[in-house]
Design a protein around this motif. Structure first.
Motif, PDB file in Angstrom:
ATOM      1  N   ILE A  88      -2.741  -2.364 -11.403  1.00 28.54           N
ATOM      2  CA  ILE A  88      -2.636  -1.244 -10.461  1.00 28.54           C
ATOM      3  C   ILE A  88      -1.826  -0.103 -11.065  1.00 28.54           C
ATOM      4  O   ILE A  88      -2.252   1.058 -11.054  1.00 28.54           O
ATOM      5  CB  ILE A  88      -2.041  -1.712  -9.121  1.00 28.54           C
ATOM      6  CG1 ILE A  88      -3.031  -2.639  -8.408  1.00 28.54           C
ATOM      7  CG2 ILE A  88      -1.677  -0.510  -8.239  1.00 28.54           C
ATOM      8  CD1 ILE A  88      -2.445  -3.385  -7.220  1.00 28.54           C
TER       9      ILE A  88
ATOM     10  N   LEU B  96       0.834  -1.209   0.000  1.00 29.68           N
ATOM     11  CA  LEU B  96       0.000   0.000   0.000  1.00 29.68           C
ATOM     12  C   LEU B  96       0.867   1.258   0.000  1.00 29.68           C
ATOM     13  O   LEU B  96       0.586   2.215  -0.732  1.00 29.68           O
ATOM     14  CB  LEU B  96      -0.943  -0.002   1.207  1.00 29.68           C
ATOM     15  CG  LEU B  96      -2.108  -0.989   1.126  1.00 29.68           C
ATOM     16  CD1 LEU B  96      -2.796  -1.116   2.475  1.00 29.68           C
ATOM     17  CD2 LEU B  96      -3.100  -0.566   0.045  1.00 29.68           C
TER      18      LEU B  96
ATOM     19  N   LEU C  37       6.289  -4.330  -6.819  1.00 34.26           N
ATOM     20  CA  LEU C  37       4.890  -4.431  -6.412  1.00 34.26           C
ATOM     21  C   LEU C  37       4.392  -5.859  -6.602  1.00 34.26           C
ATOM     22  O   LEU C  37       3.692  -6.400  -5.734  1.00 34.26           O
ATOM     23  CB  LEU C  37       4.025  -3.442  -7.196  1.00 34.26           C
ATOM     24  CG  LEU C  37       2.533  -3.452  -6.856  1.00 34.26           C
ATOM     25  CD1 LEU C  37       2.290  -3.161  -5.376  1.00 34.26           C
ATOM     26  CD2 LEU C  37       1.792  -2.448  -7.742  1.00 34.26           C
TER      27      LEU C  37
ATOM     28  N   ALA D 224      -0.203  -6.398 -10.521  1.00 35.75           N
ATOM     29  CA  ALA D 224       0.668  -5.219 -10.412  1.00 35.75           C
ATOM     30  C   ALA D 224       0.512  -4.341 -11.656  1.00 35.75           C
ATOM     31  O   ALA D 224       0.432  -3.109 -11.551  1.00 35.75           O
ATOM     32  CB  ALA D 224       2.118  -5.650 -10.228  1.00 35.75           C
TER      33      ALA D 224
ATOM     34  N   THR E 211      -6.075  -1.299  -4.981  1.00 33.64           N
ATOM     35  CA  THR E 211      -4.942  -1.980  -4.358  1.00 33.64           C
ATOM     36  C   THR E 211      -5.396  -2.765  -3.133  1.00 33.64           C
ATOM     37  O   THR E 211      -5.001  -3.925  -2.953  1.00 33.64           O
ATOM     38  CB  THR E 211      -3.837  -0.971  -3.984  1.00 33.64           C
ATOM     39  OG1 THR E 211      -3.489  -0.217  -5.154  1.00 33.64           O
ATOM     40  CG2 THR E 211      -2.610  -1.679  -3.443  1.00 33.64           C
ATOM     41  N   SER E 212      -6.226  -2.165  -2.310  1.00 34.68           N
ATOM     42  CA  SER E 212      -6.751  -2.872  -1.117  1.00 34.68           C
ATOM     43  C   SER E 212      -7.546  -4.101  -1.519  1.00 34.68           C
ATOM     44  O   SER E 212      -7.422  -5.150  -0.897  1.00 34.68           O
ATOM     45  CB  SER E 212      -7.638  -1.932  -0.297  1.00 34.68           C
ATOM     46  OG  SER E 212      -6.867  -0.933   0.306  1.00 34.68           O
TER      47      SER E 212
ATOM     48  N   ILE F 234       2.695  -8.275  -3.821  1.00 34.06           N
ATOM     49  CA  ILE F 234       1.378  -8.889  -4.022  1.00 34.06           C
ATOM     50  C   ILE F 234       1.477 -10.398  -3.861  1.00 34.06           C
ATOM     51  O   ILE F 234       0.643 -11.025  -3.202  1.00 34.06           O
ATOM     52  CB  ILE F 234       0.790  -8.515  -5.403  1.00 34.06           C
ATOM     53  CG1 ILE F 234       0.446  -7.016  -5.438  1.00 34.06           C
ATOM     54  CG2 ILE F 234      -0.448  -9.365  -5.724  1.00 34.06           C
ATOM     55  CD1 ILE F 234       0.101  -6.489  -6.824  1.00 34.06           C
TER      56      ILE F 234
ATOM     57  N   ARG G 238      -6.194   3.442  -4.507  1.00 36.60           N
ATOM     58  CA  ARG G 238      -6.017   2.854  -3.163  1.00 36.60           C
ATOM     59  C   ARG G 238      -7.049   1.740  -2.938  1.00 36.60           C
ATOM     60  O   ARG G 238      -6.723   0.677  -2.392  1.00 36.60           O
ATOM     61  CB  ARG G 238      -6.148   3.971  -2.122  1.00 36.60           C
ATOM     62  CG  ARG G 238      -5.961   3.531  -0.707  1.00 36.60           C
ATOM     63  CD  ARG G 238      -4.497   3.241  -0.429  1.00 36.60           C
ATOM     64  NE  ARG G 238      -4.404   2.763   0.941  1.00 36.60           N
ATOM     65  CZ  ARG G 238      -3.486   3.052   1.797  1.00 36.60           C
ATOM     66  NH1 ARG G 238      -2.505   3.802   1.456  1.00 36.60           N
ATOM     67  NH2 ARG G 238      -3.485   2.575   3.000  1.00 36.60           N
TER      68      ARG G 238
ATOM     69  N   VAL H  72       2.384   1.768  -3.470  1.00 36.08           N
ATOM     70  CA  VAL H  72       1.399   2.297  -4.417  1.00 36.08           C
ATOM     71  C   VAL H  72       1.139   3.775  -4.129  1.00 36.08           C
ATOM     72  O   VAL H  72       1.047   4.591  -5.064  1.00 36.08           O
ATOM     73  CB  VAL H  72       0.099   1.467  -4.392  1.00 36.08           C
ATOM     74  CG1 VAL H  72      -1.015   2.154  -5.172  1.00 36.08           C
ATOM     75  CG2 VAL H  72       0.362   0.072  -4.969  1.00 36.08           C
TER      76      VAL H  72
END
Length: 172
Positions: free
Chosen positions: A141, A85, A121, A138, A166-167, A125, A163, A88
């Motif tokens: 995102i 997080l 990233l 990735a 990504t969450s 992940i 965000r 990102v």
């Protein structure tokens, strides 16, 4: 590198970056040479071609940022989800807020390969969601931060959406 050559190199990168940021990818090599007070031949000798110049500008403007971001992303004292997080969030600041016009130039030139933070990233992940296709996620995102995704004045909305994406990818 000679002192004057080093000065020219730095001036060219600064001027080219500023011109790309203010005028987009259509800036000519002639305009860059004129603004940097060097001959057009100097640009081609130093950077090879327009794509080489774009790669050099992007590298120069992202290198220091990436050093710090990589250190934070690999700090195993912090849980992988939090590191992802944070990475990102930092990418958003760099790509969307600080360097959007330059990144748009890079996106249109197809001269720069995938950024190193994409792989980092994906590693994070995969650590959080080992069953996933981390490389694909990735890319999704990072792709959500491409210049065409930003509407004028909509940076904060995009930040919230990136965000949330990504969450969702990382799971709650």
């Amino acid at each position: 590198m000679r002192v004057d050559a080093a000065r020219n190199h730095n001036v060219i990168l600064e001027v080219a970056g500023d011109l790309f940021c203010h005028h987009g990818p259509g800036v000519s090599m002639d305009a860059i040479a004129t603004a940097a007070s060097v001959g057009k031949g100097t640009l081609f000798r130093r950077f090879g071609d327009r794509d080489g110049l774009i790669r050099a500008v992007v590298g120069e403007r992202t290198e220091a940022w990436w050093q710090g971001a990589r250190a934070r992303a690999t700090d195993e004292s912090v849980p992988a989800r939090e590191r992802a997080l944070r990475l990102v969030d930092e990418m958003f600041e760099l790509i969307v807020l600080r360097l959007r016009p330059l990144m748009a130039t890079m996106e249109k030139s197809d001269c720069v390969g995938p950024p190193p933070w994409l792989d980092q990233l994906a590693v994070l992940i995969a650590e959080v969601r080992p069953e996933s296709d981390a490389q694909f996620l990735a890319k999704v995102i990072v792709g959500s931060m491409r210049s065409e995704m930003v509407v004028p004045g909509g940076e904060e909305t995009l930040r919230v959406n990136v965000r949330a994406l990504t969450s969702s990818v990382l799971g709650d």
